[in-house]
Design a protein around this motif. Structure first.
Motif, mmCIF file in Angstrom:
data_model
loop_
_atom_site.group_PDB
_atom_site.id
_atom_site.type_symbol
_atom_site.label_atom_id
_atom_site.label_comp_id
_atom_site.label_asym_id
_atom_site.label_seq_id
_atom_site.Cartn_x
_atom_site.Cartn_y
_atom_site.Cartn_z
ATOM 1 N N LEU A 1 0.829 -1.209 0.000
ATOM 2 C CA LEU A 1 0.000 0.000 0.000
ATOM 3 C C LEU A 1 0.861 1.257 0.000
ATOM 4 O O LEU A 1 0.581 2.219 -0.719
ATOM 5 N N MET A 2 1.932 1.249 0.797
ATOM 6 C CA MET A 2 2.787 2.423 0.885
ATOM 7 C C MET A 2 3.620 2.594 -0.383
ATOM 8 O O MET A 2 3.899 3.724 -0.803
ATOM 9 N N LYS A 3 4.014 1.496 -1.009
ATOM 10 C CA LYS A 3 4.764 1.584 -2.270
ATOM 11 C C LYS A 3 3.886 2.132 -3.387
ATOM 12 O O LYS A 3 4.350 2.836 -4.276
ATOM 13 N N ARG B 1 1.961 5.280 8.566
ATOM 14 C CA ARG B 1 1.561 6.572 7.973
ATOM 15 C C ARG B 1 2.019 7.731 8.850
ATOM 16 O O ARG B 1 2.451 8.775 8.348
ATOM 17 N N GLN C 1 4.640 10.682 7.654
ATOM 18 C CA GLN C 1 4.350 12.111 7.748
ATOM 19 C C GLN C 1 5.408 12.835 8.584
ATOM 20 O O GLN C 1 5.823 13.952 8.251
ATOM 21 N N ASP D 1 1.640 4.325 -3.034
ATOM 22 C CA ASP D 1 1.452 5.764 -2.814
ATOM 23 C C ASP D 1 2.712 6.491 -3.282
ATOM 24 O O ASP D 1 3.677 6.656 -2.538
ATOM 25 N N THR D 2 2.699 6.943 -4.508
ATOM 26 C CA THR D 2 3.887 7.550 -5.119
ATOM 27 C C THR D 2 4.230 8.912 -4.530
ATOM 28 O O THR D 2 5.313 9.435 -4.767
ATOM 29 N N THR D 3 3.310 9.495 -3.732
ATOM 30 C CA THR D 3 3.599 10.806 -3.133
ATOM 31 C C THR D 3 4.566 10.676 -1.950
ATOM 32 O O THR D 3 5.119 11.663 -1.495
ATOM 33 N N GLN D 4 4.748 9.433 -1.436
ATOM 34 C CA GLN D 4 5.634 9.223 -0.287
ATOM 35 C C GLN D 4 6.854 8.421 -0.736
ATOM 36 O O GLN D 4 6.816 7.192 -0.756
#
Length: 359
Positions: free
Chosen positions: A212-214, A250, A254, A216-219
């Motif tokens: 899921l985190m991968k 998450r 942040q 999310d290209t914004t992070q």
């Protein structure tokens, strides 16, 4: 009556208290078995080595030790944190005593580890406070939801009696804001459903979090893993566990982004822990999930209330992520602990491991 002869060296070696001796060049010349366990190494790697080399810089106050040698003064410090280079942190009471030996003056360190007692006391206190806060929030939430439903219903009835589209905009606004407030109240109440337990590989929900985190290209923050493949299957609700870990990850993302941490990293680590006490109950076997980041650390002013609803250090945060994670882990009779300092924040999720054959 004759005194019973005994071996002094054997006595020192079997003490639970850590004993470490340094010479006037601040090098280690002796450590009993408890001392070797504290440093997580043997005598060959300890003897003759500078004491400060085993700790994070500034953990050891060299000036104070040299002054103790010079003036012959002993001193005691309570509840100090010893930061080791391998990222371990030990909470301890320390007594430093001057000794005269054949080889010259030395300092004897007596270190009493108090991590476990403090951890259990803090855990019980946090558990009670979290429960009290949750009950308070639940009471307030239900008190809000009852009149809120009445306001929404009245706005709907009023809208039907209105003919002007311009006036209906106001009733729509009341309905939309009522729905928004109801959603917030539902989130404050947290997950109420019981976990749907099943036997699964602990790493399966962790890999879903990574995916899921991968996605999310914004992070653009690398999430690495260090899994213990020997962990047996655990009886958990995979979705609840995934949500708990995701909320913590998450938050870490942040914090790393907001602080502009150079080379930001998050590590997912799994380990087995034996004879672990959770909420007053001792478990022979427990699985631990560690979420570790190299960010700025948690502000000291919110550390004690970190898992309370609506507590956050972020301008745009809701303060519900960690509270929900705590509730989800509590549903599994587990616990969450946190150790944070600048450059290292570590959340530890501990979950009891049941034997399949005992079910």
């Amino acid at each position: 009556m004759h005194a019973t002869p005994f071996d002094t060296n054997n006595l020192l070696e079997n003490l639970n208290t850590v004993l470490v001796v340094i010479d006037n060049s601040l090098r280690i010349v002796y450590a009993n078995h408890a001392g070797q366990a504290l440093f997580a190494t043997g005598t060959k790697q300890l003897y003759g080595q500078p004491l400060a080399d085993f700790f994070v810089p500034n953990t050891i106050n060299k000036a104070r030790l040299r002054a103790a040698f010079r003036r012959g003064e002993d001193f005691t410090e309570n509840e100090i944190k010893l930061y080791f280079r391998d990222n371990r942190v030990v909470l301890a009471d320390l007594t430093v005593t001057n000794l005269s030996t054949e080889d010259g003056p030395t300092l004897l360190f007596e270190v009493k580890k108090i991590d476990q007692q403090k951890r259990i006391s803090r855990e019980n206190q946090q558990h009670a406070q979290h429960y009290a806060a949750r009950e308070l929030i639940r009471g307030l939430a239900h008190e809000i939801k009852n009149p809120l439903g009445g306001i929404r219903g009245a706005a709907q009835l009023l809208e039907k009696a209105l003919e002007s589209a311009e006036q209906k905009e106001f009733t729509q606004l009341i309905i939309e804001q009522s729905d928004r407030l109801r959603n917030l109240v539902d989130r404050l109440l947290g997950p109420n459903s019981l976990p749907r337990l099943e036997w699964c590989n602990l790493h399966r929900p962790l890999e879903k979090v990574r995916s899921l985190m991968k996605a999310d290209t914004t992070q653009a923050i690398a999430i690495t893993r260090d899994y213990d493949p020997s962990i047996p299957e655990v009886r958990v609700d995979p979705d609840m566990l995934q949500q708990a870990v995701l909320n913590i990850v998450r938050n870490a993302v942040q914090a790393l982004r907001d602080s502009k941490t150079p080379n930001p990293q998050i590590r997912l680590v799994t380990r087995i822990e034996r004879q672990l006490t959770i909420h007053g109950h001792r478990h022979p076997l427990a699985a631990q999930i560690k979420i570790i980041d190299n960010g700025p650390g948690i502000p000291s002013e919110i550390r004690d209330t970190l898992f309370y609803p609506l507590v956050t250090s972020k301008d745009s945060g809701s303060g519900l992520g960690l509270s929900i994670a705590q509730t989800l882990v509590n549903h599994h009779d587990g616990k969450i602990e946190v150790d944070s300092r600048p450059g290292h924040t570590e959340f530890i999720l501990s979950l009891p491991i049941d034997r399949k054959e005992s079910q």
